[in-house]
Scaffold this motif. Sequence first.
Motif, PDB file in Angstrom:
ATOM      1  N   ALA A 249      -0.517 -73.393 -35.794  1.00 53.00           N
ATOM      2  CA  ALA A 249      -1.820 -73.112 -36.400  1.00 53.00           C
ATOM      3  C   ALA A 249      -2.305 -74.311 -37.185  1.00 53.00           C
ATOM      4  O   ALA A 249      -3.488 -74.670 -37.131  1.00 53.00           O
TER       5      ALA A 249
ATOM      6  N   TYR B 279      -7.921 -70.055 -34.783  1.00 51.58           N
ATOM      7  CA  TYR B 279      -6.971 -70.710 -35.694  1.00 51.58           C
ATOM      8  C   TYR B 279      -6.044 -69.661 -36.297  1.00 51.58           C
ATOM      9  O   TYR B 279      -4.832 -69.850 -36.379  1.00 51.58           O
ATOM     10  N   VAL B 280      -6.652 -68.562 -36.753  1.00 56.45           N
ATOM     11  CA  VAL B 280      -5.837 -67.513 -37.383  1.00 56.45           C
ATOM     12  C   VAL B 280      -4.893 -66.901 -36.362  1.00 56.45           C
ATOM     13  O   VAL B 280      -3.717 -66.672 -36.643  1.00 56.45           O
TER      14      VAL B 280
ATOM     15  N   GLU C 254     -17.731 -72.505 -33.908  1.00 54.34           N
ATOM     16  CA  GLU C 254     -16.938 -72.335 -35.120  1.00 54.34           C
ATOM     17  C   GLU C 254     -16.461 -70.900 -35.270  1.00 54.34           C
ATOM     18  O   GLU C 254     -15.330 -70.654 -35.697  1.00 54.34           O
TER      19      GLU C 254
ATOM     20  N   VAL D  60     -12.525 -70.523 -35.616  1.00 58.03           N
ATOM     21  CA  VAL D  60     -11.887 -70.023 -36.835  1.00 58.03           C
ATOM     22  C   VAL D  60     -11.048 -68.783 -36.515  1.00 58.03           C
ATOM     23  O   VAL D  60      -9.923 -68.633 -36.997  1.00 58.03           O
TER      24      VAL D  60
ATOM     25  N   LEU E 218     -22.512 -73.064 -34.254  1.00 59.60           N
ATOM     26  CA  LEU E 218     -22.064 -71.890 -35.017  1.00 59.60           C
ATOM     27  C   LEU E 218     -21.137 -71.015 -34.179  1.00 59.60           C
ATOM     28  O   LEU E 218     -20.115 -70.515 -34.659  1.00 59.60           O
TER      29      LEU E 218
ATOM     30  N   PHE F  26      -5.636 -76.247 -36.330  1.00 57.55           N
ATOM     31  CA  PHE F  26      -6.707 -76.248 -37.321  1.00 57.55           C
ATOM     32  C   PHE F  26      -7.156 -77.668 -37.636  1.00 57.55           C
ATOM     33  O   PHE F  26      -8.350 -77.971 -37.617  1.00 57.55           O
TER      34      PHE F  26
ATOM     35  N   ALA G 283     -10.799 -78.892 -36.523  1.00 57.91           N
ATOM     36  CA  ALA G 283     -11.821 -79.217 -37.517  1.00 57.91           C
ATOM     37  C   ALA G 283     -12.271 -80.672 -37.354  1.00 57.91           C
ATOM     38  O   ALA G 283     -13.456 -80.991 -37.486  1.00 57.91           O
TER      39      ALA G 283
END
Lengths: 499, 99
Positions: free
Chosen positions: A166, A150-151, A143, A147, A140, A170, A174
């Motif tokens: 990006a 990634y942004v 991630e 995440v 968790l 991503f 993933a």
Amino acid sequence: MNLNPAIPRDLLLSLLPELVLTGWALVLLLFVAWRHRTVWDLRIAGWLTLLALVSTAVAIWWLWWNRAGVRGVVSMIAADDFRWVADWVFVGAAALTVLISFTYLERERLLAPEYHVLLLLGTLGMMLMAAGADLIVIFLALELMSVAVYVLAGFDRRRARSAEAALKYFLLGAFASGFLLYGIALVYGATGTTNLVLIGARLSIAMRASAMLLAGLALLIVGFGFKIAAVPFHMWAPDVYDGAPTPVTAFMATGVKAAAFAALFRVMYQAFAAVPAWHDIMWWLAVITMIGGNLFALGQRSLKRMLAYSSVAHAGYLLVAVTAGGVAGTSAFLVYIVAYTLMSLGAFAVLIAKGRAGESDVTIDDLSGLAARRPWLAFALAVCMLSLLGFPGTAGFIGKWYILIAATSAGQNTLAAILVLTSVVSAGYYLPVIMAMYMKPEPIEAAHVDVCLDRWGRAAVAAVVVGLLLFGVWPNRLFDLARAAGDSVHAGGTTTAAP
Amino acid sequence: MLLSPALAISAVLFTLGVAGVLLRRNAIVIFMCVELMLNAVNLTFVALAQSLGLGGQVFVFFVMAVAAAEAAVGLAIILAVYRHKQSVSLQNMNLLKDG
């Protein structure tokens, strides 16, 4: 102070730094929803971010000072010196990133204070990764960090390069998470638990490792290999580092890598110390990462891309520390990651001062004559380059030396020799930067007129240089801290040296 | 005992997902293959939870939440790329390369 996670108060105390940071991130998110238009909103958000990081660091310091620890109880959250030291690295990397972001965001017209919220959430994920004593928590946290990053990688979405970076990050991130998760599932199936300490206990009494466990372990290593950008899994790293906004690149190259390594250490040495199979895999990963990263870096023209490949090469050096293992390997990792975070962030900060519009077009020749025009900036970059090379008198040398000691005392002489040889090769791309700055004339008159950092950026660069030189000549305090942290990871577990 | 067939099916699904990521060139299809990988793992967890207790089933909920967050961010990134290139094929992703 011994914390028992079964008591709610103790559980909250053991998560104090994370809770402080979460609170700040939510406050900042509210602030950003209210004020997000002008340059001043961005600056206030940046200052609040610094305040958040400082208060988090104080919370970590308080727990460390009181010797808070979860001992003798099985818990999902570890509380030991390893976690505190790793947390300081993440908070420090995030704070330096904020300092070099002020000038960058305004110059590139990225007037979106959400940047700082994402930075805080990414840091929160890193801290939880270093704290996770359970594969669920580690997944968790990974991630949460990924995440957010990634942004951030696509934050300059008006530039096609940033959006492309990006997307690549991503998709491959993933993909890697899928491998990691399948590895966790198989390890869960083979041992019946996701807790690292319980896995370690069950494996140490098992006669031999089952096929399911070995498959799970291999998938875990593939997942981590992507995150740390070890060589067969590194192909995303140069592209993403190249396309992302430069402060984000600096954050990814330091914080994200440090967090993935911290989790890797905990997983490998608390859960799988009794399974020798992974040592060979790590050995080969370390060798090809050191050789591959350095050879690829030699061929780069763009400075940003060169630094990206250099970060791949440094992942190889850190993998040597993982392979060496034991208390010496763990503390060598911590010393090196402190040095690496400082020198890498410093180099990116100078790149921000020189470059424009994403910095991807700054070549080594563009730095010609920088020393005459901007002597202090050139000095800072020279110190960072020498430290990345491992020159005596800098923190990079101390870090490499410590990894070498860990490797040779674990009997890994071949690995140590390859580390030294590849470091020599790395002079082939670090030294030309210094030569260009000090020995070549300016290509055109006033080529460096617009090279500047604001005072926050200058503070960051000054802190980096002071840190590198200080740890380079007086590393004793850092050594003590790292050794205590190394002890804390292996205490109670079945510590084994590499075969 | 249904455990082994369930594990075999999830392994096949996972492999299909990996193959899809490696072979397809459309970003959205690749993303769907990644989701297939995650859901194959979910199947593994549920199958294992039969004999190992609740832990596996709880994990599935976490994975679903993470997959949803990834979908939100991932589709936004794909949209941002589409605005630049009018395409989501990885063959057109050629701005960033060595040299």
